[in-house]
Design an enzyme around this catalytic site. Sequence first.
Site, PDB file in Angstrom:
ATOM      1  N   GLU A 261       0.824  -1.208   0.000  1.00  0.00           N
ATOM      2  CA  GLU A 261       0.000   0.000   0.000  1.00  0.00           C
ATOM      3  C   GLU A 261       0.865   1.268   0.000  1.00  0.00           C
ATOM      4  OE1 GLU A 261      -3.370   0.502  -0.276  1.00  0.00           O
ATOM      5  OE2 GLU A 261      -2.816   2.618  -0.263  1.00  0.00           O
ATOM      6  N   THR A 305      -6.268   1.877  -5.159  1.00  0.00           N
ATOM      7  CA  THR A 305      -5.998   0.470  -4.849  1.00  0.00           C
ATOM      8  C   THR A 305      -6.790  -0.448  -5.775  1.00  0.00           C
ATOM      9  OG1 THR A 305      -5.416   0.727  -2.532  1.00  0.00           O
ATOM     10  CG2 THR A 305      -6.418  -1.336  -3.128  1.00  0.00           C
ATOM     11  N   HIS A 420      -1.150   4.159   4.687  1.00  0.00           N
ATOM     12  CA  HIS A 420      -2.165   4.792   3.833  1.00  0.00           C
ATOM     13  C   HIS A 420      -2.386   6.207   4.332  1.00  0.00           C
ATOM     14  CE1 HIS A 420      -6.007   5.697   1.974  1.00  0.00           C
ATOM     15  NE2 HIS A 420      -5.868   4.625   1.207  1.00  0.00           N
ATOM     16  N   ASP A 479       1.159  -0.016  -5.010  1.00  0.00           N
ATOM     17  CA  ASP A 479      -0.107   0.125  -5.747  1.00  0.00           C
ATOM     18  C   ASP A 479      -0.252   1.472  -6.445  1.00  0.00           C
ATOM     19  OD1 ASP A 479      -0.570   1.418  -3.293  1.00  0.00           O
ATOM     20  OD2 ASP A 479      -2.640   0.705  -3.119  1.00  0.00           O
ATOM     21  N   HIS A 480       0.166   2.566  -5.786  1.00  0.00           N
ATOM     22  CA  HIS A 480       0.002   3.906  -6.363  1.00  0.00           C
ATOM     23  C   HIS A 480       0.748   4.882  -5.484  1.00  0.00           C
ATOM     24  CE1 HIS A 480      -2.802   4.460  -3.073  1.00  0.00           C
ATOM     25  NE2 HIS A 480      -3.441   3.385  -3.473  1.00  0.00           N
TER      26      HIS A 480
HETATM   27  C1  GP9 Z   1      -9.196   0.133   1.259  1.00  0.00           C
HETATM   28  C2  GP9 Z   1      -7.771   0.166   0.948  1.00  0.00           C
HETATM   29  C3  GP9 Z   1      -7.331   1.539   0.498  1.00  0.00           C
HETATM   30  O1  GP9 Z   1      -9.738  -1.091   1.606  1.00  0.00           O
HETATM   31  O2  GP9 Z   1      -7.406  -0.836   0.064  1.00  0.00           O
HETATM   32  O3  GP9 Z   1      -7.717   1.881  -0.765  1.00  0.00           O
HETATM   33  P1  GP9 Z   1      -7.091   3.175  -1.497  1.00  0.00           P
HETATM   34  O4  GP9 Z   1      -7.612   4.382  -0.772  1.00  0.00           O
HETATM   35  O5  GP9 Z   1      -5.611   3.088  -1.408  1.00  0.00           O
HETATM   36  O6  GP9 Z   1      -7.582   3.095  -2.882  1.00  0.00           O
HETATM   37 MN    MN Z   2      -3.993   1.905  -2.030  1.00  0.00          MN
END
Ligand code: GP9
Ligand code: MN
Length: 655
Positions: A261, A305, A420, A479-480
Amino acid sequence: MRRIHEQLEERIRSQFGVFFLIAVVMLWMKTYLVQVTQFDLGVQGILQQFLLLMNPLGSALIILGMAWLFRGRRRYAALMALYFFLSFLLFANVMYYRFFNDFITLPTLFQTQNFGDVSGSITALLNPYDFMFFIDFAVLMILLFSKHIKSAEGTVKRRAALTFMGIGLVISGLNLALAESDRPQLLTRGFDRNYIVKYLGMYNYAVYDAVQSTKASAQRVLADSNDITEVVNFTNSNHAEPNPKYFGKAEGMNVILIHLESIQEFLIDYELHGEEVTPFLNSLTKDKNMMYFDNFFHQTAQGKTSDAEFILSNSLYGLPQGSAFTMKGMNTYQAAPAILGQEGYTSAVFHPNTGSFWNRNEIYKSFGYNHFFDASSYEMDPEQLADYGLMDKPFFEQSIPYLETLPQPFYAKFISVTHHYPFSMDQDKTTIEPHITGDQSVDDYFQTARYADEALEQFFAYLKESGLYDNSMIIMYGDHYGISQNHDAAMEEVLEKEVTPFVSKSELQRVPFFIRVPGMEGGINHSYGGQIDILPTILHLLGKETKDYIHFGTDLLSKEHDEVVPFRNGDFVSPTVTAVDGDYYDTETGLPLDESKIEEAKKYHEVVEYKLQLSDRVVNGDLLRFHSPDAFEPVDRSEYDYSLDASRLDDEEVE
Ligand code: GP9
Ligand code: MN
């Protein structure tokens, strides 16, 4: 009698006229100020400045002008309702922008569950001065109640309504013409929502978005089986043959995917206060049994994500607006879990957040995931919670018993949450001091990254102890971005360089990507690639041909791998050319591209746009329902039910 009536009507109209003009000017000024201060629209030159100033005026006249269509008191009520609606739309976009660095689209409104779940982040997003977004509305209210407003029974003076709306239309029309002269095909390309807001303003953007979204839902209805032919022709010609050196190297092995993440590539080997931030990840980049890709890019857009998951499960692009996960959950897919399920694999996702977030509990069925261990499978100790669920260390620990119930070979994906936005963490759980840029989310980013790194190390220790390390292929990807462009000033301190458009694309969209296959030599791989390439790469390593599938990426290990990496807005990066907002740069030097290479760059650009367009056609038209790869059984959603997964450990006999 009639005369008195007319006089009264006239008075109300002129009173309302003043009130109306005050409202128009206030909304115009507020919107302009918000557009300038709250969004980073990249306004350049006098024309763009002028358009930014003018664009809210046309919309204010047209939309508030609708109030004139009502009579008497209702006219005031309509004006206030319209004013409030527009103010709310503006404010909601500001909040959304703070979080996603993007504007709301209608499809994201369907993600109400998501919005409910981000409540933790919303408090972090609110600023003390946010009440000012509604001060003007309060002023109008006071003006309204400080006067005695009478109602009138007279005929509706449509002339006034039409005059104001007409003036508004002329202003907006001129605005659009000037915008198109500066940025041709503004509305037809529509890759970048920023442009639309910059040139046409917030309210016209909302109209544009509504039209786009309606069009998208009509697309599925209109698509038919012929539409797949052009796609198949393209993906066939785009196919990269597997490299015999790697094909089948992981045949029969488990697949463990770890979704890192918000981990960006700049973290690798980054030192803060003389310490490595992610020592474990750093060590993996140097592990000779680990293949580490240092020119790898995320290709996500609004779906973040979920886009990353969507892209790598299908080798299809996410949508330009909204999240394919939420909007297209019921489509037909030929995703990794389904393909491997037919090869005897059991598939599962581990993610300690509500199952409905990003509509996972629905789309996973369409992908053919056998199990989904969501928050209900975990002990959600309040002391150990991050904004999006259970923190990574207890998450991995508690996942292990479930993992051990899965028959092998399995395809298992772990999606962590601690690292996150807004990257907040109990200070007593941190093991590194924050950064010192003064921008809190940037500073804290390093603390949650360290924590994520430690959690990962612990999970690896388990994999080694349990023996899974020796019979599993491990795939890890960032992921980003975690730090959006809103924090460029702080990022300049972090990177110790200016964040130019080139740097923002070529460095800040870079994410780490790792592949480990027991017995396969690793090392640093410099091939350019993106998340779209993950699926064909994995399938070839597992010894599964991909020619029959509609994949927009190519195997990273193939000699024919395509190194042009498209981004969702039509920009791209390749070993030679980097395209950002229509400008071309030399990837190696970061300088504007030499004139002699522009033609080649333009060709890349065309292919990039064609790929995105074709992929969108597949997703919007749900075209995979018309495609039958050899030996692939279509997924039957009704066979999947995740409601029993949480009690899986209680079962005496687990199949
Ligand atoms: C939510 C988590 C975060 O379940 O995977 O998503 P994101 O905000 O990174 O798209
Ligand atoms: Mn994410």
